[in-house]
Design a protein around this motif. Structure first.
Motif, PDB file in Angstrom:
ATOM      1  N   ARG A  65       0.836  -1.210   0.000  1.00  0.00           N
ATOM      2  CA  ARG A  65       0.000   0.000   0.000  1.00  0.00           C
ATOM      3  C   ARG A  65       0.863   1.250   0.000  1.00  0.00           C
ATOM      4  NH1 ARG A  65      -4.677  -1.893   4.179  1.00  0.00           N
ATOM      5  NH2 ARG A  65      -5.688  -3.285   2.696  1.00  0.00           N
ATOM      6  N   PHE A  66       1.951   1.216   0.741  1.00  0.00           N
ATOM      7  CA  PHE A  66       2.863   2.353   0.778  1.00  0.00           C
ATOM      8  C   PHE A  66       3.417   2.641  -0.620  1.00  0.00           C
ATOM      9  CE2 PHE A  66       7.096   4.183   1.313  1.00  0.00           C
ATOM     10  CZ  PHE A  66       6.823   5.261   2.132  1.00  0.00           C
ATOM     11  N   LEU A  67       3.872   1.598  -1.302  1.00  0.00           N
ATOM     12  CA  LEU A  67       4.442   1.784  -2.639  1.00  0.00           C
ATOM     13  C   LEU A  67       3.385   2.257  -3.634  1.00  0.00           C
ATOM     14  CD1 LEU A  67       6.889  -1.236  -2.777  1.00  0.00           C
ATOM     15  CD2 LEU A  67       7.439   1.186  -2.474  1.00  0.00           C
ATOM     16  N   ARG A  68       2.141   1.764  -3.508  1.00  0.00           N
ATOM     17  CA  ARG A  68       1.071   2.261  -4.378  1.00  0.00           C
ATOM     18  C   ARG A  68       0.861   3.758  -4.148  1.00  0.00           C
ATOM     19  NH1 ARG A  68      -1.291  -2.856  -3.303  1.00  0.00           N
ATOM     20  NH2 ARG A  68      -2.612  -1.996  -1.667  1.00  0.00           N
ATOM     21  N   GLY A  69       0.933   4.185  -2.892  1.00  0.00           N
ATOM     22  CA  GLY A  69       0.810   5.606  -2.583  1.00  0.00           C
ATOM     23  C   GLY A  69       1.950   6.416  -3.185  1.00  0.00           C
ATOM     24  N   CYS A  70       3.175   5.865  -3.139  1.00  0.00           N
ATOM     25  CA  CYS A  70       4.325   6.551  -3.749  1.00  0.00           C
ATOM     26  C   CYS A  70       4.116   6.712  -5.249  1.00  0.00           C
ATOM     27  CB  CYS A  70       5.613   5.771  -3.492  1.00  0.00           C
ATOM     28  SG  CYS A  70       6.152   5.792  -1.782  1.00  0.00           S
ATOM     29  N   VAL A  71       3.632   5.663  -5.875  1.00  0.00           N
ATOM     30  CA  VAL A  71       3.390   5.713  -7.325  1.00  0.00           C
ATOM     31  C   VAL A  71       2.311   6.744  -7.629  1.00  0.00           C
ATOM     32  CG1 VAL A  71       2.510   4.398  -9.301  1.00  0.00           C
ATOM     33  CG2 VAL A  71       4.204   3.374  -7.769  1.00  0.00           C
ATOM     34  N   ARG A  72       1.244   6.775  -6.854  1.00  0.00           N
ATOM     35  CA  ARG A  72       0.182   7.774  -7.076  1.00  0.00           C
ATOM     36  C   ARG A  72       0.714   9.187  -6.889  1.00  0.00           C
ATOM     37  NH1 ARG A  72      -3.921   4.680  -3.639  1.00  0.00           N
ATOM     38  NH2 ARG A  72      -4.453   2.993  -5.048  1.00  0.00           N
ATOM     39  N   TYR A  73       1.545   9.369  -5.884  1.00  0.00           N
ATOM     40  CA  TYR A  73       2.127  10.692  -5.645  1.00  0.00           C
ATOM     41  C   TYR A  73       2.976  11.124  -6.844  1.00  0.00           C
ATOM     42  CZ  TYR A  73       4.976  14.388  -3.638  1.00  0.00           C
ATOM     43  OH  TYR A  73       5.632  15.571  -3.422  1.00  0.00           O
ATOM     44  N   ARG A  74       3.810  10.213  -7.337  1.00  0.00           N
ATOM     45  CA  ARG A  74       4.653  10.524  -8.495  1.00  0.00           C
ATOM     46  C   ARG A  74       3.799  10.806  -9.723  1.00  0.00           C
ATOM     47  NH1 ARG A  74       6.666  12.081 -12.207  1.00  0.00           N
ATOM     48  NH2 ARG A  74       8.757  11.792 -13.020  1.00  0.00           N
ATOM     49  N   GLU A  75       2.720  10.052  -9.903  1.00  0.00           N
ATOM     50  CA  GLU A  75       1.797  10.297 -11.025  1.00  0.00           C
ATOM     51  C   GLU A  75       1.143  11.673 -10.899  1.00  0.00           C
ATOM     52  OE1 GLU A  75       0.442   5.698 -12.036  1.00  0.00           O
ATOM     53  OE2 GLU A  75      -0.756   6.886 -10.643  1.00  0.00           O
ATOM     54  N   SER A  76       0.808  12.070  -9.674  1.00  0.00           N
ATOM     55  CA  SER A  76       0.190  13.387  -9.483  1.00  0.00           C
ATOM     56  C   SER A  76       1.177  14.501  -9.837  1.00  0.00           C
ATOM     57  CB  SER A  76      -0.328  13.555  -8.057  1.00  0.00           C
ATOM     58  OG  SER A  76       0.718  13.786  -7.141  1.00  0.00           O
ATOM     59  N   LEU A  77       2.461  14.287  -9.533  1.00  0.00           N
ATOM     60  CA  LEU A  77       3.469  15.277  -9.929  1.00  0.00           C
ATOM     61  C   LEU A  77       3.556  15.366 -11.449  1.00  0.00           C
ATOM     62  CD1 LEU A  77       6.371  14.545  -7.427  1.00  0.00           C
ATOM     63  CD2 LEU A  77       4.814  16.504  -7.409  1.00  0.00           C
ATOM     64  N   GLU A  78       3.491  14.232 -12.105  1.00  0.00           N
ATOM     65  CA  GLU A  78       3.528  14.201 -13.569  1.00  0.00           C
ATOM     66  C   GLU A  78       2.345  14.967 -14.157  1.00  0.00           C
ATOM     67  OE1 GLU A  78       5.387  13.001 -17.110  1.00  0.00           O
ATOM     68  OE2 GLU A  78       6.062  12.565 -15.094  1.00  0.00           O
TER      69      GLU A  78
END
Length: 93
Positions: A65-78
């Motif tokens: 879940r933590f890594l999914r959150g990291c990926v979502r955060y990076r996608e939001s920056l994109e």
């Protein structure tokens, strides 16, 4: 019972209030200006700007879940900053 955590502000002089605003703005700017791998880190120094001293109760999600959150955060920056420069450096911490 709700505590008034800002009651100390009424006791500060104008000069003390101006100094406090400057200190808080500097801390917010330091956080805002984080870049690269700094974006992913726990920021207790930002919380340390508050006058009340307490240990934050941080709950850490399980790895998947933590890594999914990291990926979502990076996608939001994109999405929000599509033209931001890429910092292609490995984390060396």
């Amino acid at each position: 019972m709700e505590l008034d955590l800002d009651q100390d502000l009424g006791r500060l002089s104008r000069d003390e209030l101006v100094a406090e605003v400057g200190r808080l703005r500097a801390g917010i700017r330091a956080h805002r200006d984080s870049t690269g791998h700094e974006l992913c880190w726990h920021h207790p120094q930002l919380w340390g700007l508050l006058p009340e001293r307490m240990e934050p109760e941080v709950a850490v999600p399980p790895w998947p879940r933590f890594l999914r959150g990291c990926v979502r955060y990076r996608e939001s920056l994109e999405n929000e900053l599509p033209d931001a420069p890429v910092d292609d450096q490995e984390y060396k911490g």
